[in-house]
Each structure stands twice: as C-alpha cells, then as structure tokens.
Design a protein around this motif. Structure first.
Motif, PDB file in Angstrom:
ATOM      1  N   ASP A  59      32.746  40.357  35.596  1.00 22.96           N
ATOM      2  CA  ASP A  59      31.605  40.981  36.285  1.00 22.96           C
ATOM      3  C   ASP A  59      30.960  42.049  35.421  1.00 22.96           C
ATOM      4  O   ASP A  59      29.905  42.572  35.763  1.00 22.96           O
ATOM      5  N   ASP A 110      35.642  41.721  47.381  1.00 23.15           N
ATOM      6  CA  ASP A 110      36.063  41.003  46.175  1.00 23.15           C
ATOM      7  C   ASP A 110      36.621  41.951  45.119  1.00 23.15           C
ATOM      8  O   ASP A 110      36.011  42.977  44.816  1.00 23.15           O
ATOM      9  N   LYS A 145      40.083  41.204  47.847  1.00 20.81           N
ATOM     10  CA  LYS A 145      40.124  39.749  47.925  1.00 20.81           C
ATOM     11  C   LYS A 145      40.265  39.204  46.517  1.00 20.81           C
ATOM     12  O   LYS A 145      39.346  39.319  45.710  1.00 20.81           O
TER      13      LYS A 145
END
Ligand code: BES
Ligand code: MN
Ligand code: ZN
Length: 511
Positions: A90, A84, A25
């Motif tokens: 991140d 994701d 995603k």
C-alpha cells in the motif's frame, strides 16, 4: 472531562479496568496489531485465533471483549477493529493512518462507558499516532448529561464516560509525546465544548445565554469579548440579524471574541451561524423538520470553540470569532415573506422565505468582520438542506472566492479526519436571486440551493478579502447511532479543521 496519562508500563502490570488492543483484517483472518505483544504472548501467541473463535474479523469499529489472561492486573481485554491491515505494498509502510487510530480509540472508549481506567495498547509508531489515539479516545468518551436530573442512572458512575485514558507506549517525559497529549486534551475539550452547546436545549441556550458563555470563557482564557445586544444592533443598523431575531421573545446578539498574539503576523476571522432555534419563522418548517433545529447554532459553537482552542494552544496568530446569534420564530412581530431588510452593509434584501435566515445573520457578521480587514474569513454554518442532499450526513461542503484557499481547507480537513468536499459557486445562479424591489432576494433557484446560499454570502465579503464558507448542515448533528469517536447529537464538526487552519496560518503555510 476524561483524564489522559502517558505510560511505558507493560499492558500486564498496569492497574486498569481494561486493556484496549487493535485487531485488523488480514488476508487469512484477524491479525493482532502492534502494541498488543504482551497480551498476545500471554495467550502463547494464539490471540488472533482466540479472537477469530469469538467472531472477530478486524472490521473497522468492531468491538470484542474477552477476559484478560492470567497474571494481568486488568480483568478485561477490549479488542477494537482497525479494518484492513496496512501492507507494505500500500505504501503504508505497515502503519495505520491517523483517522483509523482515532476512530478505533473512540469506539473502544465508548465500549468502556462506566469504567474508571482504560489502558490503550494500540499501535503507536510515533507521537503523531499517540495524538490520534488520545484524540479519538477523549472524543469517544463523551456524554451530554446537562439536562439529566441527579437521580438518573446515566448521570451516575456506571453510566458515565470512561474516566481515564492511559496511553501505553507513550513516553511521559518525551517532549513530542507530551506536546501531543497536551494538544489532544485541549482539542478534545474544545470539540466537547461545542457539542455541549449544540446539545443544550434551545429554551436554555438562547442568544443571551450563548453570549454569556462566550463572556465566561473569554474571562477564563484571557480573550477580548464584545457583545452587541438588541439596542446596540439597532443603533449599528444590523438589519439582517435584527430581522431574523425580531419574531422571538429572546432577542439577538452579535458577539466578537478575539484572541491576539503579540507576535502574530496574520489575522484570521471566523464567522459562525448561531441560530439557537430555527422554526423557519413565518415560513414555518413542517413537523418532522424542526425537532433537531437546536443544532442550527453549530457554526457559532465551532467558531467559539476554535477561538478558545487557539488561545489555549497559544498559537502565533490572531483569531477573531464572530457569533451571529438569533432565534428564528414566528410571531406578530416576526419578519414576513415580502419584507425588505436594510442590512449592515447598506444593501437591501427582500425576504422571500423566512426559513432562509442563516444567510441574513451571516451577511451582517461577514460585513462587520470585513471592516477589520483580516487576512482571511471563514464562515461556518448549518446553512442548507440542499448541502445534506448533495453530500450526505457526514461531509461538509467548502465554497470559496479563492481556489487555492478552498483546496487548502479541503486538505486540512482531510488531515484532521473531517470529511469535506469542494463545491463551486456558479455565477449563473446569481440571477435567480434578483428581486423586483430590493438589491437581492434571500432565495433563488431551488436546484443547487447550497451554492445559491454561498453566492448570497459572497456579496457581503469586503473587496479583496480571501473567504471560504463551510456548510456543515450534514455533519453538525448526528441523528443516528454513535460511530467511531462521533456521538449521537452534536458532533463538534469543523472545530478541528478551524484549529488546524489557525495553526497552519501561524506557521506561515498559507497565503
Ligand atoms: N437551518 C436550515 C438548514 C438545515 C437543514 C440545517 C437541515 C440542518 C439540517 C436553514 O436555515 C434552512 O432552513 N434552509 C432552507 C433554505 C431554503 C428556504 C432556501 C433549506 O435548506 O431548506
Ligand atoms: Mn432556516
Ligand atoms: Zn437555519
């Protein structure tokens, strides 16, 4: 079991039934994951758009099948959702974590039921990722067919699990990739062994049959095995195991299965609850609470599989498994609520509820395991409904007499992709088990029932021995549909945590 091969061929040229790719995603719709470059370029770089048109979003577990582009040897592409897309922000460095890869590979393998060969072109940054994809695929490609007759379609090729997993981008001659593939194959085989035992009907897998399985595996893998039958248990004074088993026509067993390594510095003792069927006994379970109770030997199955895995992996540690096997049935010879049992330790227990049987068989096995003074004991049990109420169906509880050991097991579980959570053993819950007639009762306060059970077990651990208790009542048996690499039915919960614990102990990382 499904075969695993490593390959550096391109997704276009490998002969297979399907090419598995990842789709994640992204911020603006689905994005094609690394590993699928050959497929994407055959679609002129427009694969993400094609997938979006087909309704794919990249959500975790989503499976989209499409015809392979012209020129591909495989006829089909299976795009599996990775969730994701990792971003550099991140701190993920653009890498997918191991559990995401395991789950995606498992979902893809399930989607390929009936196929001969799947070519997995998922993102592999290194051998560790290859291990995760291999493990997920081999665990997802599982079917339990023991009880299907030969005429049943699900026993035929078109209903059988994916026969071969080819890992693309994994160099077959590279030492790290080879080791990863070998470990994943052994680990998956042993998780699947536990699943098979759990799924086997309780009229077929009684304590004696379970003990015979241990003897056969011990012979095959060079392990030492000792089986105490009902006569030996009586002679030895195993009042807990005998008290639980005496209501059944199928008598109880205590199995010791031991792996030793000549250079081992540490010994790990694993103790498993092995109630091959839990009817509740005289405190009979109501209808609706007993049709899955063949799963009540999941702890023993996990311990058994972990010991065999340690042997097959040749770990430099001694691992001793103790399987406390009994069937909990009501009959004229069954233990009554109100009976007092004299346990192997000499302690007396007033049985207030015959459905709290797991702690009784475990207590004897824990005392026996303690006699050999291992460096640590870990018991695994489908012990309480209370733990399921507390943590749900996918997470096991970890209790221990040592904070660092509990934390270490939690960290290990997380690392191998098993959901677990630390639980306390509050001292004030002990007095609820005070008995007016015996040393202790097998039941206490209803509130915190999982912790009460843990406190009961703690009393049977030898002085000074580090101990942890895993209550796997929630995750041991999946009553809903399959997900990721987890099938319906027996899951093999705790096997991978126990094996990693043995590896970490061998490496000298613990205590
Ligand atoms: N085997 C059950 C626990 C269980 C419940 C396992 C649900 C898997 C799924 C155990 O023997 C049991 O019956 N425990 C009782 C203890 C109570 C009588 C103190 C329970 O949890 O209700
Ligand atoms: Mn019970
Ligand atoms: Zn039980």
């Amino acid at each position: 079991m499904t075969a695993l091969t490593l390959s550096t061929s391109s997704a276009a040229t490998l002969r297979a039934d399907a090419v598995v790719i990842g789709v994640a995603k992204g911020a603006k719709g689905p994005v094609v994951a690394p590993g699928a470059e050959a497929v994407d370029s055959a679609f002129d770089g427009k694969l993400a758009g094609v997938l979006e048109t087909l309704g794919a979003s990249g959500a975790e577990g989503e499976v989209t099948k499409l015809p392979a582009p012209a020129g591909f040897k495989a006829p089909v592409v299976v795009a599996v959702g990775l969730g994701d897309a990792p971003t550099r922000e991140d701190g993920a460095d653009g890498r997918y974590d191991a559990e995401t890869l395991r789950r995606a590979a498992g979902a893809a393998a399930r989607a390929l039921t009936g196929a001969k060969k799947g070519a997995f072109a998922l993102p592999l940054a290194d051998a560790e990722d290859a291990a995760a994809v291999a493990e997920g695929a081999l665990l997802g490609a599982y079917a339990f067919t023991t009880h299907r007759s030969n005429g049943d379609d699900r026993k035929k090729a078109n209903g059988a699990p994916l026969a071969e997993v080819a890992l693309l981008g994994a160099k077959p001659r590279d030492k790290a990739f080879k080791a990863a593939a070998e470990r994943a194959t052994t680990l998956a085989a042993e998780v699947n062994r536990a699943r098979d035992l759990i799924n086997t009907a309780p009229n077929v897998l009684d304590p004696k049959a379970f003990a015979a399985e241990a003897q056969a595996a011990a012979k095959e893998h060079g392990l030492k095995v000792e089986v105490l039958d009902e006569k030996a248990l009586k002679k030895g004074g195993y009042g807990g195991i005998l008290g639980v088993g005496q209501g059944s026509e199928a008598p109880p067993r205590l199995v010791k299965i031991a792996y030793t390594h000549p250079k081992a510095a540490k010994t790990l003792a694993l103790v498993g609850k092995g109630i091959t069927y839990d009817s509740g006994g005289i405190s009979l379970k109501p209808a609706g609470h007993n049709e899955t109770m063949k799963c009540d030997m999941s702890g023993a199955a996990a311990v058994f599989s972990a010991v065999v895995a340690a042997a097959r992996l040749g770990l430099e540690v001694n691992v001793t498994g103790w399987l406390a096997l009994a069937e909990n049935m009501p009959s004229g010879s069954a233990t009554r609520p109100g009976d007092v049992l004299t346990m192997y330790s000499g302690k007396t227990v007033e049985v207030l509820n015959t459905d709290a049987e797991g702690r009784l068989v475990l207590a004897d096995a824990l005392t026996r395991a303690s006699e050999e003074r291992p460096d640590a004991i870990v018991d695994v049990a489908t012990l309480t409904g209370a733990m399921v109420l507390a943590l749900g169906n996918r997470t096991f509880g970890i209790m221990a007499n040592d904070d660092a050991f509990r934390a270490a097991i939690h960290e290990i579980a997380e690392e191998v992709g098993e959901q677990a959570w630390p639980m306390p053993l509050p001292a004030e819950l002990r007095k609820g088990m005070d008995s007016p007639v015996a040393d202790i009762a097998n039941m206490g306060e209803r509130m915190g029932g999982g912790l009460v059970a843990g406190l009961f077990l703690k009393e049977f651990i030898g002085e000074g021995i580090t101990w942890a208790h895993l209550d796997i009542a929630g995750p041991a048996f999946n009553e809903s549909g399959p997900f990721g690499y987890t099938p319906k039915g027996g899951t093999g919960s705790a096997v991978r945590t126990l094996v990693r614990l043995a590896e970490r102990t061998a490496a000298g990382d613990l205590g």
